[in-house]
Scaffold this motif. Structure first.
Motif, PDB file in Angstrom:
ATOM      1  N   SER A  28       0.848  -1.182   0.000  1.00  0.00           N
ATOM      2  CA  SER A  28       0.000   0.000   0.000  1.00  0.00           C
ATOM      3  C   SER A  28       0.883   1.231   0.000  1.00  0.00           C
ATOM      4  O   SER A  28       2.103   1.143   0.089  1.00  0.00           O
ATOM      5  CB  SER A  28      -0.926   0.002   1.224  1.00  0.00           C
ATOM      6  OG  SER A  28      -0.171   0.105   2.414  1.00  0.00           O
ATOM      7  N   SER A  29       0.246   2.379  -0.115  1.00  0.00           N
ATOM      8  CA  SER A  29       0.949   3.657   0.008  1.00  0.00           C
ATOM      9  C   SER A  29       0.022   4.610   0.739  1.00  0.00           C
ATOM     10  O   SER A  29      -1.177   4.394   0.810  1.00  0.00           O
ATOM     11  CB  SER A  29       1.330   4.214  -1.369  1.00  0.00           C
ATOM     12  OG  SER A  29       0.193   4.398  -2.170  1.00  0.00           O
ATOM     13  N   GLY A  30       0.583   5.639   1.329  1.00  0.00           N
ATOM     14  CA  GLY A  30      -0.244   6.615   2.016  1.00  0.00           C
ATOM     15  C   GLY A  30      -0.279   6.463   3.518  1.00  0.00           C
ATOM     16  O   GLY A  30      -1.174   6.969   4.167  1.00  0.00           O
ATOM     17  N   ASP A  31       0.673   5.731   4.082  1.00  0.00           N
ATOM     18  CA  ASP A  31       0.784   5.586   5.533  1.00  0.00           C
ATOM     19  C   ASP A  31      -0.457   4.935   6.141  1.00  0.00           C
ATOM     20  O   ASP A  31      -1.014   5.427   7.115  1.00  0.00           O
ATOM     21  CB  ASP A  31       1.073   6.945   6.181  1.00  0.00           C
ATOM     22  CG  ASP A  31       1.666   6.819   7.567  1.00  0.00           C
ATOM     23  OD1 ASP A  31       2.248   5.764   7.869  1.00  0.00           O
ATOM     24  OD2 ASP A  31       1.535   7.768   8.348  1.00  0.00           O
ATOM     25  N   SER A  81       0.101   4.879  -5.747  1.00  0.00           N
ATOM     26  CA  SER A  81       0.367   6.271  -6.109  1.00  0.00           C
ATOM     27  C   SER A  81       1.856   6.565  -6.154  1.00  0.00           C
ATOM     28  O   SER A  81       2.628   6.028  -5.350  1.00  0.00           O
ATOM     29  CB  SER A  81      -0.266   7.220  -5.085  1.00  0.00           C
ATOM     30  OG  SER A  81      -1.643   7.019  -5.012  1.00  0.00           O
ATOM     31  N   ASP A  83       4.917   9.132  -5.442  1.00  0.00           N
ATOM     32  CA  ASP A  83       5.187  10.214  -4.501  1.00  0.00           C
ATOM     33  C   ASP A  83       5.149  11.519  -5.287  1.00  0.00           C
ATOM     34  O   ASP A  83       5.594  11.578  -6.417  1.00  0.00           O
ATOM     35  CB  ASP A  83       6.579  10.064  -3.876  1.00  0.00           C
ATOM     36  CG  ASP A  83       6.688   8.833  -2.995  1.00  0.00           C
ATOM     37  OD1 ASP A  83       5.642   8.285  -2.597  1.00  0.00           O
ATOM     38  OD2 ASP A  83       7.817   8.425  -2.705  1.00  0.00           O
ATOM     39  N   PRO A  89       1.790  10.509  -0.196  1.00  0.00           N
ATOM     40  CA  PRO A  89       0.357  10.807  -0.204  1.00  0.00           C
ATOM     41  C   PRO A  89      -0.210  10.867   1.206  1.00  0.00           C
ATOM     42  O   PRO A  89       0.260  10.192   2.115  1.00  0.00           O
ATOM     43  CB  PRO A  89      -0.234   9.624  -0.976  1.00  0.00           C
ATOM     44  CG  PRO A  89       0.890   9.053  -1.754  1.00  0.00           C
ATOM     45  CD  PRO A  89       2.143   9.332  -0.968  1.00  0.00           C
ATOM     46  N   ALA A  90      -1.235  11.681   1.378  1.00  0.00           N
ATOM     47  CA  ALA A  90      -1.872  11.830   2.695  1.00  0.00           C
ATOM     48  C   ALA A  90      -2.533  10.524   3.110  1.00  0.00           C
ATOM     49  O   ALA A  90      -3.061   9.794   2.282  1.00  0.00           O
ATOM     50  CB  ALA A  90      -2.909  12.950   2.634  1.00  0.00           C
ATOM     51  N   PRO A  91      -2.498  10.205   4.406  1.00  0.00           N
ATOM     52  CA  PRO A  91      -3.158   8.985   4.880  1.00  0.00           C
ATOM     53  C   PRO A  91      -4.652   9.000   4.572  1.00  0.00           C
ATOM     54  O   PRO A  91      -5.298  10.032   4.614  1.00  0.00           O
ATOM     55  CB  PRO A  91      -2.919   9.025   6.397  1.00  0.00           C
ATOM     56  CG  PRO A  91      -1.756   9.921   6.586  1.00  0.00           C
ATOM     57  CD  PRO A  91      -1.818  10.922   5.458  1.00  0.00           C
ATOM     58  N   ASN A  92      -5.184   7.828   4.276  1.00  0.00           N
ATOM     59  CA  ASN A  92      -6.596   7.667   3.973  1.00  0.00           C
ATOM     60  C   ASN A  92      -7.229   6.864   5.107  1.00  0.00           C
ATOM     61  O   ASN A  92      -6.959   5.668   5.243  1.00  0.00           O
ATOM     62  CB  ASN A  92      -6.741   6.940   2.635  1.00  0.00           C
ATOM     63  CG  ASN A  92      -8.175   6.728   2.252  1.00  0.00           C
ATOM     64  OD1 ASN A  92      -9.014   6.392   3.073  1.00  0.00           O
ATOM     65  ND2 ASN A  92      -8.459   6.892   0.987  1.00  0.00           N
TER      66      ASN A  92
END
Length: 110
Positions: A28-31, A81, A83, A89-92
């Motif tokens: 995943s990405s986005g923390d 996504s 960077d 990216p902002a966490p979702n």
């Protein structure tokens, strides 16, 4: 690293564990990732990313699901996504909630 102008991929493994058997890697990405990953799976991921053009320019979080069959990493990486600028990216919150149900965080009480 993101601003140096060289190709890169940042890997952020979740809780590193000797007890987690090998299985499907969840990227995943986005923390948002939670869970654990075995050292063998992390080593496999790092080596595999060297040959994946779709990993370039991305920050990848990883954990393992031992009871699930493995899948090719290329299509998974293509959906993550890139960077943009110095920040990931902002966490979702919704994605984090789903991932936490699949693989509880290391410090979650069961």
């Amino acid at each position: 690293l993101r601003e140096c102008g060289l190709p890169y991929c940042i890997v952020r493994p979740c809780g590193l564990s000797e007890e987690v058997p090998s299985g499907r890697l969840v990227l995943s990405s986005g923390d948002v990732a939670t869970g654990k990953i075995g050292r063998t799976d992390l080593a496999f991921l790092l080596a595999s990313l060297l040959g994946e053009p779709s990993a370039t320019g991305k920050t990848v979080e990883a954990f393992g699901l031992p009871d699930m069959p493995k899948v090719p990493l290329g299509p998974v990486l293509e959906g993550l996504s890139y960077d943009s600028g110095p920040a990931a990216p902002a966490p979702n919150p919704a994605a984090y909630s789903v991932l936490r149900q699949l693989a509880p965080a290391v410090d979650d009480k069961q």
